[in-house]
Scaffold this active site. Structure first.
Site, PDB file in Angstrom:
ATOM      1  CG  HIS A  69      -0.238   0.203   2.606  1.00 33.77           C
ATOM      2  ND1 HIS A  69       0.433  -0.742   3.195  1.00 33.77           N
ATOM      3  CD2 HIS A  69       0.402   1.396   3.265  1.00 33.77           C
ATOM      4  CE1 HIS A  69       1.230  -0.485   4.092  1.00 33.77           C
ATOM      5  NE2 HIS A  69       1.090   0.916   4.258  1.00 33.77           N
ATOM      6  CG  HIS A 137       6.675   4.977   0.525  1.00 34.82           C
ATOM      7  ND1 HIS A 137       6.565   5.992   1.261  1.00 34.82           N
ATOM      8  CD2 HIS A 137       6.853   3.880   1.458  1.00 34.82           C
ATOM      9  CE1 HIS A 137       6.292   5.622   2.534  1.00 34.82           C
ATOM     10  NE2 HIS A 137       6.478   4.316   2.632  1.00 34.82           N
TER      11      HIS A 137
HETATM   12  O1  ACK Z   1       5.116   1.453   4.677  1.00 33.70           O
HETATM   13  P1  ACK Z   1       4.578   2.450   5.544  1.00 33.70           P
HETATM   14  O2  ACK Z   1       4.434   3.672   4.541  1.00 33.70           O
HETATM   15  O3  ACK Z   1       5.369   2.976   6.915  1.00 33.70           O
HETATM   16  O4  ACK Z   1       2.971   2.308   5.880  1.00 33.70           O
HETATM   17  C1  ACK Z   1       3.125   1.693   7.061  1.00 33.70           C
HETATM   18  C2  ACK Z   1       1.853   2.101   7.824  1.00 33.70           C
HETATM   19  O5  ACK Z   1       2.128   3.559   8.409  1.00 33.70           O
HETATM   20  C3  ACK Z   1       1.373   0.930   8.936  1.00 33.70           C
HETATM   21  O6  ACK Z   1       2.394   0.519   9.634  1.00 33.70           O
HETATM   22  C4  ACK Z   1       3.245   3.942   8.262  1.00 33.70           C
HETATM   23  N1  ACK Z   1       3.703   4.702   9.286  1.00 33.70           N
HETATM   24  C5  ACK Z   1       3.935   4.233  10.620  1.00 33.70           C
HETATM   25  N2  ACK Z   1       4.241   5.039  11.393  1.00 33.70           N
HETATM   26  C6  ACK Z   1       4.073   6.198  10.952  1.00 33.70           C
HETATM   27  C7  ACK Z   1       4.283   7.662  10.906  1.00 33.70           C
HETATM   28  N3  ACK Z   1       4.951   8.089  12.478  1.00 33.70           N
HETATM   29  N4  ACK Z   1       4.361   8.428  10.192  1.00 33.70           N
HETATM   30  C8  ACK Z   1       4.131   8.132   8.569  1.00 33.70           C
HETATM   31  N5  ACK Z   1       3.808   6.868   8.547  1.00 33.70           N
HETATM   32  C9  ACK Z   1       3.871   5.892   9.400  1.00 33.70           C
HETATM   33  C10 ACK Z   1       4.086   2.558   7.780  1.00 33.70           C
END
Ligand code: ACK
Length: 202
Positions: A69, A137
């Site tokens: 995703h 991304h």
């Molecule tokens: O791979 P990603 O973009 O990085 O997708 C996962 C999703 O949320 C669930 O784990 C993203 N994620 C986790 N913590 C944060 C944060 N503090 N800020 C932005 N994205 C986050 C993670």
């Protein structure tokens, strides 16, 4: 509170349709398989192993932690409609993560929060001046002990560096090295990935 936890998702994002999950996953695996055989990569192997001459199998180095995703808003526990194609324009690899860069259209940028790039400014000076949407991304895999949030930060870091040296023309596009184990393959033909804008409750 429990109410808040159940009425707010963990995050919003575009979720790749299952057929596309497989396609994008295979493209990334093929890239990793080729990357770790390149002489240019072996020259910098210590970025990944901490030791020169030591081999690494990048297919095993990274693991996929979540459904593929592209996170738009991380809520830490609100719905939009429409299926949209995402355009994946690059694949990148660091010793921590492997991901695909997503290039959002003007329309898709309407769904992208304005402060996403700024949030990272603390640990990464310069990233706040990148265009809105730069952090978009898909996390394809994380090294042991690394959380998925790292992937977007790794992408911002690569984008804030001077363009890396072109190392190799690969079938999918040109591969550049950015130092410290950071690699980016700009895709000649973007991968068009069908996706659905949704929320995830975990
Ligand atoms: O791979 P990603 O973009 O990085 O997708 C996962 C999703 O949320 C669930 O784990 C993203 N994620 C986790 N913590 C944060 C944060 N503090 N800020 C932005 N994205 C986050 C993670």
């Amino acid at each position: 509170s429990l109410l808040e936890e159940t009425s707010f998702p963990l995050y919003f994002g575009w979720f790749l349709l299952s057929s596309v999950q497989v396609k994008v996953g295979c493209t990334a695996m093929d890239f990793l398989k080729t990357l770790d055989t390149l002489e240019a990569f072996k020259k910098h192997i210590a970025d990944f192993t901490g030791q020169a001459e030591k081999e690494v199998d990048l297919e095993e180095y990274f693991e996929t932690k979540e459904t593929l995703h592209c996170t738009t808003k991380f809520c830490n526990y609100g719905k939009a409609d429409g299926a949209k194609d995402l355009s994946l324009t690059a694949l990148f690899v660091t010793p921590r993560t492997v991901g695909a860069r997503v290039s959002l259209t003007e329309e898709q940028l309407q769904l992208w929060p304005a402060d996403t790039e700024k949030e990272s400014e603390v640990g990464m000076p310069g990233s706040a001046s990148l265009p809105v949407g730069s952090r978009a991304h898909i996390t394809l895999g994380c090294a042991a002990g690394v959380e998925p949030v790292q992937t977007g930060l790794d992408l911002l870091q690569i984008l804030s560096l001077p363009e890396g040296e072109a190392v190799e023309e690969m079938e999918l596009g040109s591969l550049r090295y950015y130092g410290e184990g950071r690699w980016m393959l700009s895709l000649r033909e973007p991968i068009c990935a069908a996706a659905c804008f949704s929320s995830f409750y975990g």
